[in-house]
Every structure is written in C-alpha cells, then in structure tokens.
Design an enzyme around this catalytic site. Structure first.
Site, short mmCIF file in Angstrom:
data_model
loop_
_atom_site.label_atom_id
_atom_site.label_comp_id
_atom_site.label_asym_id
_atom_site.label_seq_id
_atom_site.Cartn_x
_atom_site.Cartn_y
_atom_site.Cartn_z
N ASP A 79 0.82 -1.21 0.00
CA ASP A 79 0.00 0.00 0.00
C ASP A 79 0.87 1.27 0.00
O ASP A 79 1.97 1.27 0.57
CB ASP A 79 -0.89 -0.06 1.26
CG ASP A 79 -2.15 0.76 1.12
OD1 ASP A 79 -2.47 1.19 0.01
OD2 ASP A 79 -2.83 0.95 2.15
N GLY A 188 -8.23 8.48 7.17
CA GLY A 188 -8.57 8.75 8.56
C GLY A 188 -10.07 8.91 8.72
O GLY A 188 -10.82 8.85 7.75
N GLY A 219 -11.54 4.52 3.41
CA GLY A 219 -12.91 4.04 3.63
C GLY A 219 -13.44 4.27 5.04
O GLY A 219 -14.65 4.46 5.22
O1 G3H Z 1 -4.70 2.71 2.22
C1 G3H Z 1 -5.31 2.75 3.30
C2 G3H Z 1 -6.59 3.34 3.37
O2 G3H Z 1 -6.94 4.11 2.32
C3 G3H Z 1 -7.31 3.41 4.65
O3 G3H Z 1 -7.94 4.64 4.92
O4 G3H Z 1 -7.76 4.77 7.39
O5 G3H Z 1 -9.46 6.08 6.16
O6 G3H Z 1 -9.68 3.63 6.34
P1 G3H Z 1 -8.74 4.79 6.29
ZN ZN Z 2 -5.10 4.64 1.21
#
Ligand code: G3H
Ligand code: ZN
Length: 293
Positions: A79, A188, A219
């Site tokens: 990622d 976040g 998300g």
């Molecule tokens: O790549 C990781 C995400 O896009 C997670 O985002 O912490 O808002 O769920 P989030």
């Molecule tokens: Zn991300």
C-alpha cells in the site's frame, strides 16, 4: 487460488467490492483471516511502507502464504509505496499488487514518477505471477488516524476532485491497472461524525472514462449508504484501516483494564482479535452485499 485480477473481474460482474484491510501486527492479520474464513470471501491485506517496516516484508509474505495454504483467499498489497526502492522490494518479495503513491505531486510529476515505478513492476511481473499496479490521482491526506479536521490540502471541494478527463490522461500515460481517485474520500476518520460524503456521480464518470478498476481509499468513517452507492457507481476495492486501529486500541485498553494481573499475551489477545474481526466482518458483508449478521 484465483489471481487477484480474476477476483476483481468477478466482483465487477457481481456489482460488489473486495475489502482491503491494513494490518501491522499478528492480531490484526488473524482478525482479517478469521473474517475472510468465516465468510468464505476473498480479502486483500494491505501494508503501507510503515506497516511493512514494522511487521517485516518476509514475515508478512510468509504469513499470507500460510493462510493461503489453509484455504483463505488472501491477497497481499504493498500500500502507498512512495519510493522506487520500496516498489522494487515489494515486487520481488511476491506481493500481488503494488500501489505507487505520488498523489501529492503536480500531475506531470505524478505521471513521470508513476511510469518509473511501473517499469520496476514490469521487471518482476510475469505471466505466472502478474503484479497489479495501482496509481493515485488526487490527494486525500496520508494518515489513518482519528481526525478533528480534514487533512490539509486534501481534495474535497467538487472542483478539486479527480476529473474524468484527467484520470483518462493519467491512465493512458502511465498504464496503471487500477486507479485510486479523489472522490470526496479522505484518509482517517472523525471520532463523532461520518466522513464527508462521496461524490457518486464523479465515481461513475471516472469509471466510464478510464474503464479500469477503481479503488476507494480512506474508507473508514464513510456511511454504509455511501459505500453501496460507490460500489454501484464502479468501485471494485475498498480500503479500510483506521476503523481496525480504533477497534484494536479500544479492545486492548478494555482488556488490560479488566485483567490487571494477566501477563500472557495469548490470554489477553483473543478478545482484541475478535473486536477487530467484528469490524472487518461487518465491512466485508456490506461490500459483498451479504445480509448483516
Ligand atoms: O490505504 C489505506 C486506506 O486508504 C485506509 O484509509 O484509514 O481512512 O480507512 P482509512
Ligand atoms: Zn489509502
């Protein structure tokens, strides 16, 4: 086991999405594996550069391999990879997909760097092990944390969101297999209110323009209705991280408080794993369009 590319094709056809969950320790990984096993659904485990550094690349690769051998359909994603060195490390370690993240840079620079990253991926990708390559267009902040304000500089106003014509130009120039756009999503989540709403029409317009799978980052904190709408509009993969971190910390604090004399991790951690697993299962059910339990 099917390749990640095949699984993405399947979810596209079914108008569902595959969940991508970030982990940085064994408890979170167990929680994701238990959820995927219980629901018998494929799942993507994501490790950012920081998460990879902490858990260890060979360690996470072999843990995922082990879960696969047990019948869990688990895929591994590198990622938010920001350096070419780390792209190469992930590509040769056996990851199923790599995300190159230059979304904070101006368009032309993002394109140039993403092309460089793609050339590394090509070197390690073969017909036997095809590595999917994802690019990002539109800055949505960087940290999976509890927020009191929107990330500075994040694209949230309609005029700043990823534009379909720009997305097409980016995809054509870079040859990415998947695209992460800015469509109202932010990394976040807010503690006491949902994240800003997603622009579902924009998602659809981008998907129609680029005709490759779209990935929704950031998300955590979005409403169930927004997730369903985003999937209908053309999202195939959804990233969740902060929600797992919050569940992990809350459960850990409660467990330590109610077991003040316990010192064996294997006695303390099952409750923590279960708490994270519940979050993952709830999201996986929603993304796969299964009834909530
Ligand atoms: O790549 C990781 C995400 O896009 C997670 O985002 O912490 O808002 O769920 P989030
Ligand atoms: Zn991300």
């Amino acid at each position: 086991m099917k390749s990640l590319r095949e699984v993405i094709k399947e979810v596209e056809q079914k108008k569902t999405a595959i969940g991508h969950f970030n982990v940085s320790n064994l408890e979170q990984l167990k929680a994701v594996a238990n959820a995927a096993g219980n629901l018998n659904l494929p799942v993507i485990v994501g490790v950012s550069e920081g998460e990879r550094e902490y858990i260890g690349i060979p360690q996470i690769v072999s843990l995922v391999k082990n879960y696969r051998a047990q019948g869990i359909r688990m895929y591994l994603n590198a990622d938010h990879t920001r350096s070419l060195e780390n792209v190469e490390k992930a590509a040769c370690a056996g990851f199923d997909s790599v995300i190159f993240d230059a979304a904070n840079l101006p368009f032309e620079e993002n394109v140039r760097n993403t092309i460089d990253a793609r050339n590394f991926i090509k070197k390690y990708s073969s017909w036997r092990h095809k590595i999917l390559f994802e690019g990002e267009l539109g800055y949505i902040g960087t940290s999976s944390e509890i927020r009191t304000a929107l990330p500075e500089g994040a694209a949230v106003r309609p005029e700043d969101l990823t534009k379909p014509e720009e997305a097409l130009k980016f995809v054509k120039a870079t040859g990415v297999n998947m695209l992460a756009p800015a469509v109202g999503n932010v990394h976040g989540m807010f503690a006491n209110m949902p994240d800003p709403g997603l622009d579902l029409e924009r998602i659809k317009a981008i998907r129609d323009a680029v005709r490759i799978p779209l990935v929704l980052h950031g998300g955590s904190g979005n409403t169930d209705a927004d997730f369903r709408g985003a999937i209908d509009a053309g999202i195939s993969i959804i990233h969740i991280s902060t929600e797992l971190r919050v569940a992990w910390r809350k459960a850990l604090e409660e467990t330590l408080k109610s077991n003040p004399n316990e010192v064996a991790p294997y006695e303390l951690m099952p409750g923590v794993i279960k708490a994270v697993q519940n979050v993952v299962e709830r999201r996986m059910r929603l993304f796969a369009d299964l009834p909530s339990s």
